[in-house]
Design an enzyme around this catalytic site. Structure first.
Site, PDB file in Angstrom:
ATOM      1  N   HIS A  14       0.821  -1.206   0.000  1.00 52.68           N
ATOM      2  CA  HIS A  14       0.000   0.000   0.000  1.00 52.68           C
ATOM      3  C   HIS A  14       0.861   1.265   0.000  1.00 52.68           C
ATOM      4  O   HIS A  14       1.926   1.317   0.617  1.00 52.68           O
ATOM      5  CB  HIS A  14      -0.936   0.003   1.215  1.00 52.68           C
ATOM      6  CG  HIS A  14      -0.224   0.020   2.524  1.00 52.68           C
ATOM      7  ND1 HIS A  14       0.349  -1.098   3.091  1.00 52.68           N
ATOM      8  CD2 HIS A  14       0.028   1.037   3.388  1.00 52.68           C
ATOM      9  CE1 HIS A  14       0.905  -0.782   4.241  1.00 52.68           C
ATOM     10  NE2 HIS A  14       0.744   0.507   4.447  1.00 52.68           N
ATOM     11  N   ASN A  15       0.365   2.273  -0.711  1.00 49.94           N
ATOM     12  CA  ASN A  15       0.955   3.622  -0.765  1.00 49.94           C
ATOM     13  C   ASN A  15       2.293   3.690  -1.503  1.00 49.94           C
ATOM     14  O   ASN A  15       2.924   4.750  -1.538  1.00 49.94           O
ATOM     15  CB  ASN A  15       1.161   4.215   0.632  1.00 49.94           C
ATOM     16  CG  ASN A  15      -0.120   4.335   1.421  1.00 49.94           C
ATOM     17  OD1 ASN A  15      -1.205   4.334   0.850  1.00 49.94           O
ATOM     18  ND2 ASN A  15      -0.006   4.423   2.731  1.00 49.94           N
TER      19      ASN A  15
END
Length: 363
Positions: free
Chosen positions: A259-260
């Protein structure tokens, strides 16, 4: 597929010699090549294999003496590996998927499909989906709510594109890839044992019992143009903002992007590479197989890693890294050399110690 020698050379921007009207049915390794095959011999080390085969035509390295090999025709290419891209594209038989919408496919009435889009058996396309012209959604694929896929996409069988994922043009995705799963994000009421250990570098490790609360993933995944994703690769959605993959990125099998994460343009992520959450990978980076990238790191443009490298800190642009923990490749190689010398060094030290112990004060 059948092409003349001339047609193949023209498609590759290469030079054809000899009987360029000969017809060729397939590409073959030199040792296996028959009369109607194009023997692929892009290095002098394959010359003997060509001579010993039934091939009449070969694709050869620049400067090769094709007549001395007994060939009737040859295609000479200056850039061997790059020529492979064009050659394999021309002879690729594809996957044999049927064109059009298969009767067993489930497509929501709100989905927007462009011209000449094919959707295979048992595929599901949810509400609000937009799929660009000339795209192929293979058998048993899933495209989630409000996802967008650009034109000329090719999704092999069993690919998942989750809700609100945005993908650019010319996207290729191999079987079993999962794009847009939730991030691996959890929190504890008090500082977790893992956080305490990390902050103290292992000097303090908590032992209290703790439960983990899910941090939901509100972001999605945004992927640029001309991206390819390998079999069983995974790209997690962002927590608040999107996980972002730049233009021209190539992702190998079994790669995990958390994620991210952001990945710059034209970067290669080779098999079994794992990138932890919120790290930034630059453009034109090559992370070799089994490279690991810690969380919240910045890896600069044009960084290259060797296989099995573990990046535990930021890496400036243009570095070549190797080892665990990673250091500059030249330093790591010197360390390996020293390690190999260590047994001899210890043996010499033992002999020296023994000799010194026998010395008398008068010596």
């Amino acid at each position: 597929m059948t092409y003349t020698v001339r047609e193949i050379a023209l498609a590759l921007g290469a030079n054809a010699f000899g009987a360029d009207d000969l017809l060729l049915d397939r590409v073959a390794e030199p040792i296996d090549a028959g009369p109607n095959d194009l023997a692929l011999a892009l290095s002098p080390k394959y010359a003997d294999d060509v001579i010993g085969s039934d091939a009449r035509v070969a694709m050869l390295w620049d400067g090769a003496d094709w007549q001395a090999m007994g060939l009737e025709a040859a295609i000479i290419v200056p850039g061997a590996r790059f020529a492979m891209a064009g050659l394999t594209a021309k002879f690729d038989l594809g996957q044999g998927y049927c064109e059009g919408i298969h009767p067993s496919a489930i497509i929501h009435p709100d989905a927007q499909l462009g011209e000449n889009v094919s959707v295979g058996p048992l595929a599901i396309v949810e509400s609000g989906v937009k799929i660009g012209d000339h795209s192929v959604i293979g058998p048993q694929c899933y495209v989630g709510t409000d996802a967008t896929i650009g034109q000329n996409a090719f999704l092999r069988d069993n690919v998942t594109i989750a809700a609100r994922v945005t993908i650019g043009e010319n996207f290729w995705c191999q079987p079993g890839a999962r794009i847009g799963g939730d991030g691996f994000s959890y929190a504890t009421v008090e500082k977790s044992n893992a956080e305490e250990a990390r902050k103290s570098l292992g000097k303090s490790v908590g032992t209290r019992e703790q439960s983990w609360e899910r941090i939901h993933s509100l972001g999605a995944v945004t992927i640029g143009d001309n991206v390819e994703v390998g079999a069983n690769a995974t790209i997690d959605r962002g927590t608040i903002r999107d996980t972002r993959i730049g233009n021209g990125v190539k992702i190998d099998n079994l790669v995990m992007v958390a994620h991210n994460v952001t990945v710059g343009d034209n970067t290669l992520l080779c098999g079994l590479t794992g990138i932890a959450g919120s790290s930034e990978i630059g453009s034109n980076v090559v992370l070799a197989g089994q490279t690991g990238v810690g969380d919240n790191l910045k890896i600069g443009d044009n960084v290259i890693t060797g296989g099995g490298t573990k990046l535990l800190s930021n890496v400036p642009a243009g570095r070549m890294m190797l080892g665990n923990p990673a250091t500059k490749m030249e330093n790591q190689v010197e360390s390996y050399k020293s390690l190999r010398r260590l047994p001899k060094f210890m043996k010499d030290m033992a002999a020296l110690k023994k000799a010194v112990s026998k010395l008398t004060p008068n010596d």
